[in-house]
Design a protein around this motif. Structure first.
Motif, PDB file in Angstrom:
ATOM      1  N   SER A 123       0.822  -1.201   0.000  1.00 41.28           N
ATOM      2  CA  SER A 123       0.000   0.000   0.000  1.00 41.28           C
ATOM      3  C   SER A 123       0.855   1.249   0.000  1.00 41.28           C
ATOM      4  CB  SER A 123      -0.934  -0.002   1.214  1.00 41.28           C
ATOM      5  OG  SER A 123      -1.690   1.177   1.255  1.00 41.28           O
ATOM      6  N   ALA A 124       1.912   1.205   0.829  1.00 42.50           N
ATOM      7  CA  ALA A 124       2.816   2.358   0.875  1.00 42.50           C
ATOM      8  C   ALA A 124       3.526   2.541  -0.459  1.00 42.50           C
ATOM      9  CB  ALA A 124       3.848   2.166   1.998  1.00 42.50           C
ATOM     10  N   GLU A 125       3.948   1.381  -1.036  1.00 35.34           N
ATOM     11  CA  GLU A 125       4.620   1.463  -2.330  1.00 35.34           C
ATOM     12  C   GLU A 125       3.667   1.966  -3.407  1.00 35.34           C
ATOM     13  OE1 GLU A 125       7.589   1.236  -5.159  1.00 35.34           O
ATOM     14  OE2 GLU A 125       7.668   1.164  -2.972  1.00 35.34           O
ATOM     15  N   SER A 126       2.388   1.510  -3.323  1.00 33.12           N
ATOM     16  CA  SER A 126       1.403   1.949  -4.301  1.00 33.12           C
ATOM     17  C   SER A 126       1.188   3.446  -4.221  1.00 33.12           C
ATOM     18  CB  SER A 126       0.072   1.215  -4.086  1.00 33.12           C
ATOM     19  OG  SER A 126       0.244  -0.177  -4.288  1.00 33.12           O
ATOM     20  N   ARG A 127       1.157   3.983  -2.973  1.00 36.50           N
ATOM     21  CA  ARG A 127       1.008   5.432  -2.830  1.00 36.50           C
ATOM     22  C   ARG A 127       2.212   6.145  -3.430  1.00 36.50           C
ATOM     23  NH1 ARG A 127      -0.972   3.942   2.311  1.00 36.50           N
ATOM     24  NH2 ARG A 127       1.066   4.360   3.254  1.00 36.50           N
ATOM     25  N   ALA A 128       3.390   5.533  -3.203  1.00 37.46           N
ATOM     26  CA  ALA A 128       4.599   6.136  -3.775  1.00 37.46           C
ATOM     27  C   ALA A 128       4.563   6.090  -5.302  1.00 37.46           C
ATOM     28  CB  ALA A 128       5.845   5.403  -3.262  1.00 37.46           C
ATOM     29  N   VAL A 129       4.051   4.939  -5.838  1.00 33.48           N
ATOM     30  CA  VAL A 129       3.950   4.800  -7.283  1.00 33.48           C
ATOM     31  C   VAL A 129       3.006   5.834  -7.856  1.00 33.48           C
ATOM     32  CG1 VAL A 129       3.102   3.302  -9.127  1.00 33.48           C
ATOM     33  CG2 VAL A 129       4.570   2.358  -7.348  1.00 33.48           C
ATOM     34  N   ARG A 130       1.835   6.009  -7.180  1.00 27.42           N
ATOM     35  CA  ARG A 130       0.884   6.997  -7.662  1.00 27.42           C
ATOM     36  C   ARG A 130       1.482   8.392  -7.626  1.00 27.42           C
ATOM     37  NH1 ARG A 130      -2.895   3.762  -4.754  1.00 27.42           N
ATOM     38  NH2 ARG A 130      -2.755   5.158  -2.951  1.00 27.42           N
ATOM     39  N   THR A 131       2.230   8.664  -6.564  1.00 21.34           N
ATOM     40  CA  THR A 131       2.864   9.975  -6.467  1.00 21.34           C
ATOM     41  C   THR A 131       3.901  10.153  -7.572  1.00 21.34           C
ATOM     42  OG1 THR A 131       2.562   9.964  -4.086  1.00 21.34           O
ATOM     43  CG2 THR A 131       4.179  11.503  -4.973  1.00 21.34           C
ATOM     44  N   ALA A 132       4.726   9.092  -7.779  1.00 17.82           N
ATOM     45  CA  ALA A 132       5.749   9.164  -8.819  1.00 17.82           C
ATOM     46  C   ALA A 132       5.104   9.276 -10.194  1.00 17.82           C
ATOM     47  CB  ALA A 132       6.647   7.927  -8.769  1.00 17.82           C
ATOM     48  N   ARG A 133       3.982   8.532 -10.382  1.00 20.26           N
ATOM     49  CA  ARG A 133       3.313   8.545 -11.670  1.00 20.26           C
ATOM     50  C   ARG A 133       2.788   9.940 -11.978  1.00 20.26           C
ATOM     51  NH1 ARG A 133      -1.324   4.556 -11.598  1.00 20.26           N
ATOM     52  NH2 ARG A 133       0.395   3.096 -11.398  1.00 20.26           N
ATOM     53  N   ILE A 135       5.159   0.960 -14.673  1.00 18.39           N
ATOM     54  CA  ILE A 135       5.296   1.114 -16.122  1.00 18.39           C
ATOM     55  C   ILE A 135       3.927   1.122 -16.791  1.00 18.39           C
ATOM     56  CG2 ILE A 135       6.183   0.049 -18.230  1.00 18.39           C
ATOM     57  CD1 ILE A 135       8.486  -1.049 -16.539  1.00 18.39           C
ATOM     58  N   GLY A 136       3.024   0.208 -16.354  1.00 14.34           N
ATOM     59  CA  GLY A 136       1.695   0.142 -16.947  1.00 14.34           C
ATOM     60  C   GLY A 136       0.919   1.426 -16.782  1.00 14.34           C
ATOM     61  N   GLY A 137       1.033   2.040 -15.607  1.00 17.20           N
ATOM     62  CA  GLY A 137       0.363   3.312 -15.396  1.00 17.20           C
ATOM     63  C   GLY A 137       0.898   4.401 -16.297  1.00 17.20           C
ATOM     64  N   LEU A 138       2.182   4.352 -16.571  1.00 12.48           N
ATOM     65  CA  LEU A 138       2.799   5.338 -17.451  1.00 12.48           C
ATOM     66  C   LEU A 138       2.348   5.150 -18.901  1.00 12.48           C
ATOM     67  CD1 LEU A 138       4.975   7.532 -18.046  1.00 12.48           C
ATOM     68  CD2 LEU A 138       6.579   5.656 -18.356  1.00 12.48           C
ATOM     69  N   LEU A 139       2.228   3.885 -19.312  1.00 18.51           N
ATOM     70  CA  LEU A 139       1.906   3.595 -20.702  1.00 18.51           C
ATOM     71  C   LEU A 139       0.428   3.731 -21.013  1.00 18.51           C
ATOM     72  CD1 LEU A 139       4.147   0.477 -21.474  1.00 18.51           C
ATOM     73  CD2 LEU A 139       4.730   2.902 -21.507  1.00 18.51           C
ATOM     74  N   ARG A 140      -0.415   3.749 -19.991  1.00 15.56           N
ATOM     75  CA  ARG A 140      -1.850   3.811 -20.237  1.00 15.56           C
ATOM     76  C   ARG A 140      -2.204   5.084 -21.001  1.00 15.56           C
ATOM     77  NH1 ARG A 140      -3.658   3.521 -15.257  1.00 15.56           N
ATOM     78  NH2 ARG A 140      -3.578   1.238 -15.278  1.00 15.56           N
ATOM     79  N   GLY A 141      -2.881   4.908 -22.098  1.00 11.25           N
ATOM     80  CA  GLY A 141      -3.290   6.050 -22.909  1.00 11.25           C
ATOM     81  C   GLY A 141      -2.293   6.424 -23.990  1.00 11.25           C
ATOM     82  N   CYS A 142      -1.113   5.780 -24.013  1.00 10.73           N
ATOM     83  CA  CYS A 142      -0.137   6.080 -25.067  1.00 10.73           C
ATOM     84  C   CYS A 142      -0.548   5.377 -26.360  1.00 10.73           C
ATOM     85  CB  CYS A 142       1.256   5.616 -24.662  1.00 10.73           C
ATOM     86  SG  CYS A 142       1.961   6.501 -23.249  1.00 10.73           S
ATOM     87  N   ILE A 192       7.581  -6.749 -21.504  1.00 12.60           N
ATOM     88  CA  ILE A 192       6.696  -5.772 -20.854  1.00 12.60           C
ATOM     89  C   ILE A 192       5.678  -5.243 -21.854  1.00 12.60           C
ATOM     90  CG2 ILE A 192       6.596  -3.512 -19.735  1.00 12.60           C
ATOM     91  CD1 ILE A 192       7.845  -5.626 -17.966  1.00 12.60           C
ATOM     92  N   PHE A 193       6.139  -4.888 -23.056  1.00 12.83           N
ATOM     93  CA  PHE A 193       5.246  -4.316 -24.068  1.00 12.83           C
ATOM     94  C   PHE A 193       4.164  -5.296 -24.496  1.00 12.83           C
ATOM     95  CE2 PHE A 193       8.676  -1.159 -25.593  1.00 12.83           C
ATOM     96  CZ  PHE A 193       8.193  -0.208 -24.708  1.00 12.83           C
ATOM     97  N   LYS A 194       4.500  -6.579 -24.563  1.00 15.40           N
ATOM     98  CA  LYS A 194       3.528  -7.571 -25.009  1.00 15.40           C
ATOM     99  C   LYS A 194       2.344  -7.681 -24.057  1.00 15.40           C
ATOM    100  CE  LYS A 194       6.913 -10.332 -27.537  1.00 15.40           C
ATOM    101  NZ  LYS A 194       6.422  -9.983 -28.864  1.00 15.40           N
ATOM    102  N   GLY A 195       2.515  -7.213 -22.828  1.00 15.64           N
ATOM    103  CA  GLY A 195       1.432  -7.250 -21.857  1.00 15.64           C
ATOM    104  C   GLY A 195       0.687  -5.939 -21.740  1.00 15.64           C
ATOM    105  N   THR A 196       0.936  -5.030 -22.670  1.00 16.96           N
ATOM    106  CA  THR A 196       0.256  -3.731 -22.642  1.00 16.96           C
ATOM    107  C   THR A 196      -0.579  -3.571 -23.901  1.00 16.96           C
ATOM    108  OG1 THR A 196       2.064  -2.564 -23.756  1.00 16.96           O
ATOM    109  CG2 THR A 196       2.170  -2.727 -21.354  1.00 16.96           C
ATOM    110  N   ALA A 197      -1.443  -2.585 -23.893  1.00 19.40           N
ATOM    111  CA  ALA A 197      -2.329  -2.343 -25.037  1.00 19.40           C
ATOM    112  C   ALA A 197      -1.821  -1.195 -25.896  1.00 19.40           C
ATOM    113  CB  ALA A 197      -3.736  -2.036 -24.548  1.00 19.40           C
ATOM    114  N   VAL A 198      -0.498  -1.075 -26.032  1.00 21.86           N
ATOM    115  CA  VAL A 198       0.087  -0.011 -26.844  1.00 21.86           C
ATOM    116  C   VAL A 198       1.035  -0.623 -27.869  1.00 21.86           C
ATOM    117  CG1 VAL A 198      -0.058   1.666 -24.975  1.00 21.86           C
ATOM    118  CG2 VAL A 198       2.043   0.361 -25.296  1.00 21.86           C
TER     119      VAL A 198
END
Length: 483
Positions: free
Chosen positions: A21-31, A218-225, A243-249
């Motif tokens: 949870s703490a890491e997720s908050r950090a990820v959201r902040t970094a994102r 990475i997935g949060g960064l790529l979303r919408g690209c 990594i790319f093969k598991g994304t929708a970009v």
């Protein structure tokens, strides 16, 4: 004791969940810090809004044009006729427009492209409606003039609408209608105009498929690209690829092997990756068209110039009783040798079969008639027979003698791309020749200038360009660099 074990397990789970949870908050902040303020990811929905707006605008323009056209011709009664006609046109128009890229990414990027595609759809749909009306014998029920006015007004109003919609597209999508991201992960330096660039190290982007938190970042960064390019060292290409093969970009990994081999395509076969590194510059249809042009022009040339050919041959023979033709091995299509024909312009005892010594001004090897036919390019006339035999073409890169030098180097030592020019048949004339790039190659730049023109010709061939070069050649038949 059992309760103590459960308690300890619960504590561990809570600790892990808290850590995540703490890491997720950090990820959201970094994102939230990752994407630059000017970037606008997630443009797909906005593009769809633009497509819909343009489509509705086209419909509105068609209705307005046909109604107004009917009103101009028949007054109030023509309005009803215009509405009936446009109801026939719109379904056909939209069907064609949806398939011919009238509503495509390129149409959003370039208003003129979308307008041209829409006009093509309008022309085809109008023809279809006329065809149907004719065969159903219902054309007498409609006003031909009203229909013509409707089509003409539509052809004027639709491009106007497309131009006006540029403002709407810019309002919805910004300066770019796609969002492309370049991730710099310590790979080769590259500049891609129109992309948003970020540094992987700065934002903690690690292509570790065993770390869900890293994947989430990475997935949060790529979303919408729409497209993502990664520049990374060779050892991390496979990781980024997974990594790319598991994304929708659309993901791309920079590989300089493609540049080194000048590859133009890739595929998989037999469990191996294959890079396409060459392909003929002309397809079957283009080769057939070029060959037909060659045969017609060479045949007519021999027929019309036969008196000149006979006279030149006679003068050469009378001067020193030597052979009329000079046959020299030259490099032709696909880097294979062929025997090129020329009228002999040098003394028999001093012929240079390999072309190792460039001809100089006032060259003592050249005969009197030889000097004249070289200045006027008449020495090249026998190559019309090379064209008929299929060894040469009317237009193409000029064939060079094997021993020719540029400065003190062979042609291929000056530029390794020299062999690329033989992807087409050599020609009687070429782009380099009509640009005045002919004669002796005293300096390396003389060869490089010609090679540049030859490669330009290969990359932009068309039958109309051949025709143009033939007519331009007439101006340079007599030149001061022929000696």
């Amino acid at each position: 004791m059992l309760s103590d074990q459960f308690t300890q397990r619960d504590r561990n789970r809570v600790n892990v969940e808290s850590a995540i949870s703490a890491e997720s908050r950090a990820v959201r902040t970094a994102r939230s810090r990752t994407l630059p303020e000017e970037s606008r990811p997630g443009l797909e929905r906005r593009r769809l809004q633009c497509y819909l707006a343009i489509l509705l605008g086209d419909i509105a323009m068609l209705v307005s044009a046909f109604v107004f056209g009917g009103w101009i011709y028949q007054g109030t009664a023509g309005v009803q006729s215009g509405l009936i006609l446009v109801q026939l046109v719109i379904p056909v128009f939209l069907t064609i427009a949806l398939y011919n890229n009238s509503y495509s990414l390129r149409s959003l990027q370039t208003a003129s492209y979308g307008a041209v595609r829409a006009l093509i759809a309008l022309a085809i749909s109008s023809a279809v409606v006329i065809f149907i009306a004719f065969y159903t014998k219902s054309s007498q029920d409609f006003s031909r003039i009203g229909f013509t006015l409707g089509v003409a007004l539509s052809a004027a109003m639709i491009p106007w609408l497309r131009a006006q919609m540029r403002g709407f597209v810019a309002w919805r999508c910004g300066s770019r209608v796609t969002y492309e991201l370049l991730i710099d992960d310590e790979g080769p330096a590259i500049e891609l105009p129109g992309t948003t660039r970020i540094n992987a190290c700065r934002y903690g982007l690690v292509p570790d498929s065993s770390d869900p938190v890293a994947l989430d970042r990475i997935g949060g960064l790529l979303r919408g690209c729409d497209r993502v390019v990664v520049s990374c060292p060779p050892e991390r290409r496979h990781a980024w690829s997974r990594i790319f093969k598991g994304t929708a970009v659309a993901g791309e990994v920079i590989d300089n092997t493609i540049v080194e081999l000048d590859a133009i395509g890739a595929r998989q076969a037999g469990g191996y990756g294959l890079l396409l590194v060459s392909v003929g510059p002309l397809g079957l249809r283009s080769r057939a068209l070029k060959r037909t042009f060659d045969v017609i022009v060479a045949g007519l040339g021999i027929l019309v110039l036969s008196p000149v050919i006979a006279l030149v041959a006679l003068f050469i023979f009378l001067e020193d009783r030597g052979p009329v033709l000079f046959v020299q091995k030259r490099m032709g299509l696909s880097n294979t040798f062929f025997s090129m024909l020329k009228f002999r312009s040098m003394r028999v005892a001093q012929l240079d079969d390999e072309g190792a010594v460039s001809t100089a001004r006032d060259d003592v090897r050249i005969t009197r008639i030889g000097s004249f036919i070289r200045r006027t390019s008449l020495d090249e006339l026998p190559q019309l027979f090379n064209v008929l035999l299929g060894d040469m073409s009317i237009v193409g890169p000029r064939p060079h003698a094997i021993g020719s030098l540029a400065g003190d180097k062979t042609f291929w030592e000056v530029d390794s791309r020299y062999w690329l020019r033989h992807a087409l048949k050599p020609g009687l004339t070429g782009l380099a020749q009509v640009r005045g790039l002919r004669g002796a190659t005293d300096h390396e730049s003389d060869l490089q200038d010609r090679l540049h023109s030859d490669l330009e010709y290969l990359n932009g061939w068309s039958i109309w360009r051949d025709v143009r070069i033939v007519f331009l050649t007439i101006r340079v038949l007599v030149h001061d660099r022929a000696y």
